[in-house]
Design an enzyme around this catalytic site. Structure first.
Site, mmCIF file in Angstrom:
data_model
loop_
_atom_site.group_PDB
_atom_site.id
_atom_site.type_symbol
_atom_site.label_atom_id
_atom_site.label_comp_id
_atom_site.label_asym_id
_atom_site.label_seq_id
_atom_site.Cartn_x
_atom_site.Cartn_y
_atom_site.Cartn_z
ATOM 1 N N ASN A 91 43.139 12.259 59.090
ATOM 2 C CA ASN A 91 43.215 13.583 59.667
ATOM 3 C C ASN A 91 43.704 13.463 61.111
ATOM 4 O O ASN A 91 43.073 12.792 61.929
ATOM 5 C CB ASN A 91 41.840 14.264 59.698
ATOM 6 C CG ASN A 91 41.909 15.619 60.385
ATOM 7 O OD1 ASN A 91 42.469 16.565 59.830
ATOM 8 N ND2 ASN A 91 41.386 15.725 61.600
ATOM 9 N N GLU A 92 44.842 14.077 61.403
ATOM 10 C CA GLU A 92 45.332 14.216 62.778
ATOM 11 C C GLU A 92 45.335 12.904 63.568
ATOM 12 O O GLU A 92 44.585 12.740 64.534
ATOM 13 C CB GLU A 92 44.500 15.263 63.531
ATOM 14 C CG GLU A 92 44.527 16.629 62.892
ATOM 15 C CD GLU A 92 43.940 17.722 63.778
ATOM 16 O OE1 GLU A 92 43.377 17.400 64.839
ATOM 17 O OE2 GLU A 92 44.071 18.903 63.409
ATOM 18 N N GLN A 145 31.063 16.326 61.574
ATOM 19 C CA GLN A 145 30.846 17.667 62.114
ATOM 20 C C GLN A 145 29.763 18.444 61.369
ATOM 21 O O GLN A 145 29.219 19.405 61.902
ATOM 22 C CB GLN A 145 32.164 18.449 62.096
ATOM 23 C CG GLN A 145 33.196 17.833 63.027
ATOM 24 C CD GLN A 145 34.505 18.610 63.054
ATOM 25 O OE1 GLN A 145 35.359 18.416 62.211
ATOM 26 N NE2 GLN A 145 34.665 19.514 64.014
ATOM 27 N N ARG A 182 38.008 20.872 51.105
ATOM 28 C CA ARG A 182 38.482 19.659 51.778
ATOM 29 C C ARG A 182 37.347 19.119 52.652
ATOM 30 O O ARG A 182 36.889 19.807 53.568
ATOM 31 C CB ARG A 182 39.712 19.983 52.635
ATOM 32 C CG ARG A 182 40.193 18.837 53.504
ATOM 33 C CD ARG A 182 41.465 19.187 54.270
ATOM 34 N NE ARG A 182 41.861 18.103 55.137
ATOM 35 C CZ ARG A 182 41.741 18.100 56.463
ATOM 36 N NH1 ARG A 182 41.263 19.155 57.107
ATOM 37 N NH2 ARG A 182 42.107 17.053 57.168
ATOM 38 N N TYR A 211 47.244 25.210 64.765
ATOM 39 C CA TYR A 211 46.369 26.064 65.576
ATOM 40 C C TYR A 211 47.114 26.891 66.608
ATOM 41 O O TYR A 211 46.776 28.040 66.852
ATOM 42 C CB TYR A 211 45.303 25.208 66.279
ATOM 43 C CG TYR A 211 44.255 24.709 65.312
ATOM 44 C CD1 TYR A 211 43.176 25.511 64.958
ATOM 45 C CD2 TYR A 211 44.366 23.458 64.711
ATOM 46 C CE1 TYR A 211 42.221 25.082 64.039
ATOM 47 C CE2 TYR A 211 43.417 23.018 63.793
ATOM 48 C CZ TYR A 211 42.352 23.836 63.457
ATOM 49 O OH TYR A 211 41.428 23.418 62.542
ATOM 50 N N ASN A 228 48.005 20.654 59.884
ATOM 51 C CA ASN A 228 47.009 21.461 60.585
ATOM 52 C C ASN A 228 47.728 22.228 61.675
ATOM 53 O O ASN A 228 48.476 21.639 62.469
ATOM 54 C CB ASN A 228 45.922 20.583 61.204
ATOM 55 C CG ASN A 228 45.043 19.923 60.158
ATOM 56 O OD1 ASN A 228 45.203 20.156 58.954
ATOM 57 N ND2 ASN A 228 44.107 19.114 60.604
ATOM 58 N N TRP A 269 33.211 18.478 68.203
ATOM 59 C CA TRP A 269 33.573 17.293 68.988
ATOM 60 C C TRP A 269 33.062 17.391 70.432
ATOM 61 O O TRP A 269 31.887 17.659 70.619
ATOM 62 C CB TRP A 269 35.093 17.066 68.882
ATOM 63 C CG TRP A 269 35.537 17.047 67.437
ATOM 64 C CD1 TRP A 269 36.333 17.967 66.813
ATOM 65 C CD2 TRP A 269 35.178 16.100 66.408
ATOM 66 N NE1 TRP A 269 36.501 17.643 65.475
ATOM 67 C CE2 TRP A 269 35.798 16.502 65.200
ATOM 68 C CE3 TRP A 269 34.394 14.949 66.382
ATOM 69 C CZ2 TRP A 269 35.660 15.806 64.010
ATOM 70 C CZ3 TRP A 269 34.253 14.249 65.187
ATOM 71 C CH2 TRP A 269 34.886 14.681 64.029
ATOM 72 N N HIS A 282 38.312 11.100 59.116
ATOM 73 C CA HIS A 282 38.299 12.206 60.071
ATOM 74 C C HIS A 282 37.522 11.727 61.300
ATOM 75 O O HIS A 282 36.471 12.239 61.638
ATOM 76 C CB HIS A 282 37.681 13.457 59.431
ATOM 77 C CG HIS A 282 38.089 14.751 60.076
ATOM 78 N ND1 HIS A 282 38.674 15.794 59.382
ATOM 79 C CD2 HIS A 282 38.008 15.176 61.348
ATOM 80 C CE1 HIS A 282 38.901 16.810 60.199
ATOM 81 N NE2 HIS A 282 38.511 16.456 61.411
ATOM 82 N N GLU A 295 44.413 22.748 57.646
ATOM 83 C CA GLU A 295 43.495 23.404 58.587
ATOM 84 C C GLU A 295 44.241 24.502 59.317
ATOM 85 O O GLU A 295 45.397 24.313 59.722
ATOM 86 C CB GLU A 295 42.971 22.444 59.670
ATOM 87 C CG GLU A 295 41.845 21.553 59.244
ATOM 88 C CD GLU A 295 41.396 20.618 60.358
ATOM 89 O OE1 GLU A 295 41.485 20.981 61.551
ATOM 90 O OE2 GLU A 295 40.973 19.506 60.024
HETATM 91 C C1 FCB Z 1 41.151 19.930 64.511
HETATM 92 C C2 FCB Z 1 40.174 18.978 63.853
HETATM 93 C C3 FCB Z 1 38.934 19.638 63.316
HETATM 94 C C4 FCB Z 1 38.442 20.728 64.245
HETATM 95 C C5 FCB Z 1 39.547 21.682 64.570
HETATM 96 C C6 FCB Z 1 39.135 22.838 65.438
HETATM 97 O O1 FCB Z 1 41.865 19.253 65.479
HETATM 98 O O2 FCB Z 1 40.817 18.297 62.790
HETATM 99 O O3 FCB Z 1 37.972 18.647 63.088
HETATM 100 O O4 FCB Z 1 37.891 20.161 65.369
HETATM 101 O O5 FCB Z 1 40.588 20.993 65.209
#
Ligand code: FCB
Length: 477
Positions: free
Chosen positions: A180-181, A35, A92, A311, A309, A436, A136, A382
């Protein structure tokens, strides 16, 4: 989210009060290699699945790619200076697999590793704790060509790569997260196809999820053997899943999505088993024949921490004939075996991603992991939001993003008050970057990036966050 009969909560916690965090709380910001780095062909780097995907017509908004991104590869010392100015205690970042092991097998690429050596040295020189994520999402393309994450061999390749990185950086990096995720890698990469490599097969997505976790477990074993003192963990993206109404059918929809989004990863990694209801829900998709004896023992290799993470929240309802939502991570193909579940919007404020803002969901998520799964230290690895930014007189006054951070830090504080061993928080993201499939159209940064000039402008949220770190908490409003 473990109580599917509970209605979704909306609101802000402790609004306006001054709050202090525990001493030593690890304040950070996060990024990921593809990114921000750019320099896609520099120093022996070869393509990852994201290079291939972003260069394929129609895959990203505007055909955007990470070829240049924030040019962090060439501007790294200045970027670290910026982190120091903000007072970050930790940073990170992720290591680009095809930069340090082009092709995904064989010897390390000294030039690629050298970039991360220099980054770590710069960070330590500024008193910033490096926090390294091994994966990632940038799988070397040859490994995808050989089957990708649905192929078992990829897990072993990942452990070999982890060994190369720990051999080079293990003396200087204390905090390591493997993946990551993995939900996004598996279900967006191989289910919905919205992410690289863009495949769309539910059974492949389930296999990918398993092999990602197997790779995680093998990598933890390799890291532990090399560096017994390292702090090792994984980062998962978790969502509270709430039913739209109190009906039993909606409760069942919430149970299904919770199983796929959260328990698919939490149970194997932290309990050493797949949930029985998840296996039953997936019966039409897979017989789990890809799971071999001993895999779950490897997957549940003990950790030192869990990264979360956060959101937003999912609110879901039972299927109705012919109705489907369109948002990319709500697309039916993300949810093998539960494609008909409807994702409901509540009409609460959303970010530029259309993700509903739900700070209490962070408290629920942290409490659940602590209560139902583990006593390990937790970190928010995150949390953040995209909003449209405007540069006015050389400044970016991002009050919406600042308010998002403020409300979620209040939630983090509430979780600590409720007994959750939350030890740190990483804002997503340090700076605007390649989001992304959305390319450069979504800005998550605390620092604005002008992609033409590569000038960085700390936004109001960055200045505010610097003050939060200085105080180790939030001032009264
Ligand atoms: C997460 C990702 C990160 C970024 C955020 C907004 O899913 O880990 O790379 O895209 O969302």
């Amino acid at each position: 989210m473990s109580d599917p009969t509970r209605p979704p909560a909306v609101g802000v916690l402790d609004q306006g009060a001054a709050l202090t965090f525990p001493p030593g709380f690890l304040w950070g910001a996060a990024t990921a290699a593809y990114q921000i780095e750019g320099a896609a062909t520099a120093g022996g780097r070869t393509p990852s699945i994201w290079d291939t995907f972003s260069h394929t017509e129609g895959r990203t908004v505007g055909g955007h790619t990470g070829d240049v991104a924030c040019d962090h590869f060439h501007r790294m010392p200045d970027d670290v200076r910026l982190m120091a100015e903000l007072g970050l205690k930790s940073y990170r970042f992720s290591v680009s697999w095809p930069r340090v092991q082009p092709g995904g097998s064989g010897a390390a690429n000294a030039e690629g590793l050298d970039f991360y050596r220099r980054l770590v040295d710069e960070l330590l020189g500024h008193g910033i704790e490096p926090w390294l994520t091994l994966y990632h999402w940038d799988l070397p393309q040859p490994l995808e060509d050989a089957g990708g994450w649905p192929a078992r061999d990829t897990a072993g390749r990942f452990a070999d790569y982890a060994q190369l990185v720990v051999d080079a950086l293990g003396d200087r990096v204390r905090y390591w997260t493997t993946l990551n995720e993995p939900w996004c890698s598996a279900f967006l990469g191989y289910g919905s196809g919205a992410h690289a490599p863009g495949r769309t097969d539910g059974a492949d997505a389930v296999r990918a999820g398993h092999h990602l976790m197997l790779g995680h477990g093998l990598a933890v074993q390799a890291l532990r053997a090399s560096r017994p003192d390292a702090q090792l963990g994984i980062t998962v993206n978790l969502y509270p899943v709430a039913p739209a109404t109190g009906s039993p059918a909606d409760a069942d929809a919430a149970r299904r999505i919770d199983a796929l989004a959260n328990r698919f990863f939490l149970d194997p990694v932290l309990r050493g088993s797949y949930p029985a209801d998840l296996r039953a829900d997936l019966a039409s998709v897979t017989d789990f024949g890809h799971v071999r004896d001993g895999d779950l023992k490897i997957i549940s290799t003990p950790l030192d921490l869990v990264g979360i993470n956060y959101y937003s929240r999912h609110v879901v309802a039972a299927p109705v004939e012919g109705e489907q939502p369109e948002a990319y991570w709500r697309a039916p193909t993300c949810w093998p075996g539960s494609e008909d579940v409807r994702f409901v919007t509540r009409g609460v404020p959303v970010t530029d991603m259309d993700w509903e803002i739900d700070a209490p969901g962070l408290v629920e998520t942290l409490e659940r992991v602590h209560r139902d799964y583990t006593d390990l230290p937790l970190y928010v690895t995150e949390n953040g939001s995209a909003f449209v930014d405007a540069v006015v007189d050389g400044q970016v006054d991002d009050t919406d993003r600042l308010a998002y951070f403020d409300s979620h830090l209040r939630a983090a504080h509430a979780a600590i008050g409720a007994g959750v061993p939350l030890r740190g928080y990483f804002a997503w993201s340090l700076m605007d970057n390649f989001e992304w499939a959305w390319g450069y159209t979504k800005r998550f940064g605390m620092v604005y990036v002008d992609y033409d000039s590569q000038v960085r402008i700390p936004k109001s949220s960055a200045r505010w966050y610097a003050e939060v770190i200085r105080r180790n908490g939030l001032a009264a409003q």
